[in-house]
Design an enzyme around this catalytic site. Structure first.
Site, short mmCIF file in Angstrom:
data_model
loop_
_atom_site.label_atom_id
_atom_site.label_comp_id
_atom_site.label_asym_id
_atom_site.label_seq_id
_atom_site.Cartn_x
_atom_site.Cartn_y
_atom_site.Cartn_z
CG ASP A 18 -115.67 -7.93 -5.38
OD1 ASP A 18 -115.24 -7.63 -6.51
OD2 ASP A 18 -116.77 -7.56 -4.96
CG MET A 19 -112.29 -2.36 -5.64
SD MET A 19 -110.87 -2.11 -4.57
CE MET A 19 -111.24 -0.48 -3.95
CG ASP A 175 -120.17 -7.23 -2.86
OD1 ASP A 175 -119.44 -7.67 -3.78
OD2 ASP A 175 -120.93 -6.26 -3.02
#
Length: 232
Positions: A18-19, A175
């Site tokens: 994920d970014m 996250d």
């Protein structure tokens, strides 16, 4: 490790990142960009309101916010305003040294990696360049390129397809709860580094490795050893 760390069956041969909130500390910058975009419609976004949408991205999150606010707003216009404001604030963007170290370690181990994010592809690539990971993470998939964003599995499945790896062989690093649920729906393994730890959503327990203290508690070497030793 003191975290929940269930053994991962089978072999993990790729890592999907994920970014936002994982590779780059974009949440503050994104929120400020959303505040600017929604202000054009007379809305003052609050952190408490935004927290309900963490982990979702692209046009879907804007549409969901518009619906929740009950306002008459053009989603496409809001998306453009948000992206323009985000681009103007990228100079403030910082990466997380913990996950950057993990990316470099997986690269050294010749493990294929990709970014699968809810942000627009242009924003992902700009952020990767600014935090110095663009040469290591060249495969990028945005939720805007697939049918549905997280918690649907589409973005992760497309990333696996582009890497030529079976979903069951992928390890996702996330996250937010929608990302963890998306990884599970895709049939993938997951490391969760919660961006919100107080309170800690119990659904994070679905991750194979849950780092309960969030990014500050990440031990890059230990996490990579877990992934390469327990998962391969």
């Amino acid at each position: 490790m003191t975290e929940h760390a269930a053994p991962v069956p089978g072999a993990v041969t790729a890592v999907l990142w994920d970014m936002d909130g994982v590779l780059a500390d974009t949440e503050t910058v994104l929120f400020e960009a959303e505040q600017i975009a929604f202000a054009a419609y007379g809305v003052d976004l609050t952190p408490e309101f935004k927290r309900r949408f963490i982990g979702r991205g692209g046009h879907e999150v804007i549409a969901a916010m518009v619906e929740a606010l009950g306002i008459d707003a053009d989603v496409e216009d809001l998306a453009r305003r948000k992206l323009d404001a985000y681009a103007g604030r990228l100079a403030f963007l910082e990466g997380f040294p913990q996950t950057a170290a993990m990316v470099r370690a997986f690269h050294a181990a010749e493990v294929p990696q990709a970014v699968a994010s809810g942000s627009p592809a242009a924003a992902i690539r700009a952020a990767l360049h600014l935090i110095g990971l663009d040469r290591l993470l060249t495969t990028v998939v945005s939720a805007d390129e697939v049918a549905a964003g997280k918690p649907a599995p589409d973005v992760f499945l497309e990333a696996a397809r582009r890497l030529g790896v079976e979903p069951a062989q992928c390890l996702v690093v996330e996250d937010a709860v929608p990302g963890v649920l998306a990884a599970r729906a895709a049939g993938m393994h997951c490391v969760a580094i919660p961006s919100v730890t107080d309170p800690l959503d119990p659904r994070f327990e679905q991750a194979d490795l849950l780092i309960r203290g969030g990014m500050d508690a990440v031990d890059p070497d230990a996490t990579v050893r877990w992934a390469l030793g327990e998962a391969r």
